[in-house]
Every structure is written in structure tokens, then in C-alpha cells.
Scaffold this active site. Structure first.
Site, PDB file in Angstrom:
ATOM      1  N   GLY A  20       0.900  -1.272  -0.132  1.00 37.50           N
ATOM      2  CA  GLY A  20      -0.104  -0.133  -0.124  1.00 37.50           C
ATOM      3  C   GLY A  20       0.819   1.345   0.065  1.00 37.50           C
ATOM      4  O   GLY A  20       1.060   1.898   1.173  1.00 37.50           O
ATOM      5  N   SER A  65       1.475   3.909  -3.421  1.00 39.09           N
ATOM      6  CA  SER A  65       0.971   4.912  -4.228  1.00 39.09           C
ATOM      7  C   SER A  65      -0.709   5.217  -3.912  1.00 39.09           C
ATOM      8  O   SER A  65      -1.282   4.546  -3.482  1.00 39.09           O
ATOM      9  CB  SER A  65       0.837   4.437  -5.836  1.00 39.09           C
ATOM     10  OG  SER A  65       2.114   4.232  -6.179  1.00 39.09           O
ATOM     11  N   GLU A  85      12.164  -3.775  -3.985  1.00 39.11           N
ATOM     12  CA  GLU A  85      11.318  -3.913  -5.164  1.00 39.11           C
ATOM     13  C   GLU A  85      11.804  -3.649  -6.571  1.00 39.11           C
ATOM     14  O   GLU A  85      11.641  -4.278  -7.589  1.00 39.11           O
ATOM     15  CB  GLU A  85      10.294  -2.848  -5.078  1.00 39.11           C
ATOM     16  CG  GLU A  85       9.047  -2.808  -5.943  1.00 39.11           C
ATOM     17  CD  GLU A  85       7.960  -1.681  -5.860  1.00 39.11           C
ATOM     18  OE1 GLU A  85       7.144  -1.926  -6.412  1.00 39.11           O
ATOM     19  OE2 GLU A  85       7.953  -0.992  -4.890  1.00 39.11           O
ATOM     20  N   GLU A  90      11.813   8.154 -15.000  1.00 34.72           N
ATOM     21  CA  GLU A  90      12.441   9.537 -15.063  1.00 34.72           C
ATOM     22  C   GLU A  90      12.848   9.829 -13.741  1.00 34.72           C
ATOM     23  O   GLU A  90      13.939  10.304 -13.310  1.00 34.72           O
ATOM     24  CB  GLU A  90      11.332  10.378 -15.395  1.00 34.72           C
ATOM     25  CG  GLU A  90      10.958  10.499 -16.709  1.00 34.72           C
ATOM     26  CD  GLU A  90       9.951   9.520 -17.394  1.00 34.72           C
ATOM     27  OE1 GLU A  90       9.919   9.178 -18.388  1.00 34.72           O
ATOM     28  OE2 GLU A  90       9.570   8.712 -16.463  1.00 34.72           O
TER      29      GLU A  90
END
Length: 395
Positions: A132, A134, A249, A378
Site C-alpha cells: 500500500g 501509491s 522492489e 524518469e
């Protein structure tokens, strides 16, 4: 015979005796992988058998300490185990965000009770976790998250929502970033909570993607009670834990760049397109592109192995994970593009029998999300510029 050679010989014998033949075949994406959990889903019963056998030895997380259910292996032993598994084509027994993301964070920041409660269950595949992070208004700017955890004495009351929560509709527990303080800089008021997805007030809603299928969900919290003992670290420490977890991750996502599986692209291209009089693929440009992809993937794999060996078990790769995440996801996108080229007009199939009911086109579309999930390309380039190359920021 050295201790390592003895370990490898014993491992080889154990794998030969315990890895089912059906688990010595290439893994396909989607439902063909095993995630464990309270309500496990599997295409073949041997998936569960293989995960249980490996979990009993702690080899689903071989580098974790034995006292928390892991294998207690050192770096050389872990490498030996992976090589012996690769030798017989053994599948990864358990896919798990608990192993690839939460576990390393708990080993570093969790208290003893949390480690003993959660880590053994992760190793055995008993609990399936989701992430949990974004929110609709906090993606790349994750520190702007607004999901609130109010202190109610012996528990927190959580309200808010998350988005792009992978497999939230199938997960048992969630590791969740929440805001516990609004009085200071946004990075300092975030806390890291663990809670059961079956808690009253938790709901999920799947998100459809252009590919036609999706692991993603919206996740909603409405007065969810979370016991205080489920706070990892201290209040306001969530951003530090979140950044550490993200390195793991990104390392996991970078593996997409190596996920070929099954027949090589070059071999398939020869079968589909044919060869020239010299026995080479009868398409000069595509031949060069495929050769470059295979070379880049080989070098990338060796580099990941080298850097992984250099990193201490459980310590992550730090900012280097951004390099691997960026390169690995771009490599995977190139592979899917070339697969479309190799299969030609048949790759455009969306339904029917051509290439598994449109799997080629769906996988190609899905790969575009690789450069967004886990931190956009980016953002990774910014991290590389600042923390790896040491370039100055904007004045």
C-alpha cells in the site's frame, strides 16, 4: 571435498529427489506461477507440493536466518542452490512480495515479535502480502500521501485509499504507508503499518488495463482498526523504511529484463522467418537486433549476479537498484517489441487460437507499465544522477 562442494552435492541429491518433474518446466506468466496465501491458486497440485518442500527447508528465502524460518545459507551457498536449481530447470517455488520486499524491511527494522510472527509464515507461503504505497494524488511524489492513521490509544484508525495495489483483491495482509503527523515536512510524518486485508473497513476494486487484464486494484480504508503492535519501527519512520523497501522492489522488477522463459527469440525467429543460404536468420536488421538483445541480457545478468554477490544478505543494493530497475525494464520492453516483430501479423491477434489468445499483444502492451511501476524511469534517472553519479541538482 570442500564444505561448499559437499553442500552442493547434498543439494543436488535433494533437488533430484524432491523437485517434481512438472516443476522442471519453464514458468509462464500469470496464473502459472504460485503465490501461496490463505486461499492458494495453482494450475497443478505440484506447485503447492514444491513450495511446501522448499519452505520446510527455508529455501524459499535461503539467505534469511534460520530462527525466522529461512535457510541460513551464506552467499556462496545461495549461489550454489540457485545454480543447482537452474541445472535441472527447477521453477521458483514461491512468488511473494513478502520475500522480495517486506521481509528484508522487517529483518532490518521490525522488532523481534514482528519478525517471529510474520517471517516464518512468509517463508512457508501461508500469507500473501500486497503493498500500500501509491495513492491517486501521490505516485512519483509518494511523500504527498494522505491516507491517515489516527492514534486511538491502543490502535490506529486508518482512513484513505491506495491505487495500483498489485493483487490487493487476492492478498491476505498489506504493508501500508500512512500519515500520522501533518505538522512538519511531509517526509517526516509517515508511518509504516501492517494489517490484515480481512479487517472491517478494507475493500478493493480491480483496475482494468489496456492489455485486457490487470493485477492492479484500488484499495479503500474506512475506519480500519490497526493494533499498535503492527507499527514497524517508530512513528514517523515510515519514509526511511519505504525507501529501503523500494530498493528491493526495484531489484525484483529489474528481473523482468532477464525473464525470457521457454524458447529463445532467435530460435523462434529462425522457425518463423527462415534462413538465408548461409544458414543465418533471413532478416539482416532483425538478426542484429536479436543478437544485441541477447548480448545485453547476458551482460545484464552477469552484472546483477556480481553486484548481488557483493551486497550483504538483506542489505539491498541501495541507489544501484535504480540502475537495474531502469535497465531491466527497458530491456523487457525491447524483448516484447522484438517478439511482436518476429511473430508478425499473428502477434496482433487479440482472441482466438493465435499465440495463446492474444498473449503476445497483451504482454507487449503490459510491458509499457514496467517503466512506471516501482518508480518511473524518469525518477530512476534522477536518483542515478544525484546518488550514483553525484551530479548537482537544479540551482
Amino acid at each position: 571435498m570442500s564444505d561448499l562442494e559437499t553442500f552442493r552435492a547434498e543439494t543436488r541429491r535433494w533437488l533430484e529427489a524432491n523437485c517434481p518433474n512438472s516443476m522442471r518446466t519453464p514458468e509462464l506468466a500469470g496464473s502459472d506461477v504460485y503465490w501461496g496465501g490463505r486461499k492458494p491458486e495453482y494450475k497443478h497440485p505440484d506447485q503447492k507440493v514444491w513450495a511446501q518442500r522448499m519452505g520446510e527447508r527455508g529455501w524459499t528465502a535461503p539467505q534469511w536466518p534460520v530462527e525466522y524460518g529461512g535457510g541460513g545459507l551464506d552467499r556462496e551457498q545461495v549461489r550454489g542452490l540457485r545454480q543447482e536449481m537452474s541445472r535441472i530447470g527447477a521453477r521458483n517455488p514461491l512468488h511473494s512480495f513478502g520475500i522480495s520486499m517486506l521481509g528484508p524491511a522487517l529483518l532490518k527494522y521490525g522488532n523481534e515479535a514482528q519478525k517471529r510472527e510474520h517471517l516464518p509464515k512468509i517463508v512457508r507461503g501461508e500469507i500473501r502480502w500486497c503493498q500500500g504505497y501509491s495513492e491517486p494524488g501521490a505516485g512519483s511524489d509518494l511523500a504527498s500521501l494522505q491516507t491517515r492513521a489516527e492514534d486511538k490509544g491502543d490502535h490506529y484508525l486508518v482512513n484513505g485509499s491506495k491505487i495500483w495495489t498489485s493483487f490487493a483483491d487476492r492478498a491476505d495482509w498489506i504493508f501500508c504507508l500512512t500519515r500520522t503527523d501533518n505538522s512538519g515536512p511531509k517526509h517526516q510524518g509517515i508511518s509504516f503499518l501492517l494489517f490484515d486485508m480481512a479487517s472491517p473497513g478494507v475493500s478493493t476494486k480491480p483496475i482494468a488495463l489496456i492489455s485486457g487484464s490487470s493485477p492492479f486494484c484500488e484499495t479503500f480504508f474506512d475506519d480500519v482498526k490497526v493494533p499498535k503492535q503492527n507499527l514497524v519501527g517508530e512513528e514517523g519512520m515510515g519514509w526511511t523504511i519505504a525507501k529501503y523497501l523500494l530498493t528491493h522492489e526495484r531489484e525484483m522488477i529489474s528481473g523482468f529484463g532477464l525473464a525470457g522463459g521457454g524458447k529463445s527469440l532467435s530460435r523462434e525467429a529462425v522457425e518463423v522467418i527462415g534462413t538465408d543460404p548461409a544458414g543465418r536468420l533471413d532478416d539482416t536488421v532483425l538478426r542484429q537486433q536479436l543478437a544485441q538483445l541477447e548480448l545485453d541480457a547476458m551482460v545484464f545478468g552477469y552484472t546483477m549476479t556480481r553486484v548481488g554477490d557483493e551486497a550483504r544478505a538483506g542489505q539491498g543494493l541501495g541507489a544501484a537498484s535504480s540502475i537495474f530497475k531502469y535497465y531491466g525494464t527497458e530491456l523487457n520492453k525491447r524483448r516484447k517489441e522484438l517478439l511482436m516483430c518476429v511473430r508478425g501479423e499473428h502477434a496482433l491477434a487479440w482472441e482466438g487460437e493465435d499465440y495463446q489468445h492474444g498473449k503476445t499483444a497483451r504482454d507487449w502492451l503490459r510491458s509499457k507499465g514496467n517503466s512506471i511501476e516501482g518508480g518511473t524511469s524518469e525518477i530512476q534517472l534522477n536518483i542515478i544522477a544525484k546518488r550514483v553519479l553525484g551530479l548537482p541538482g537544479q540551482s
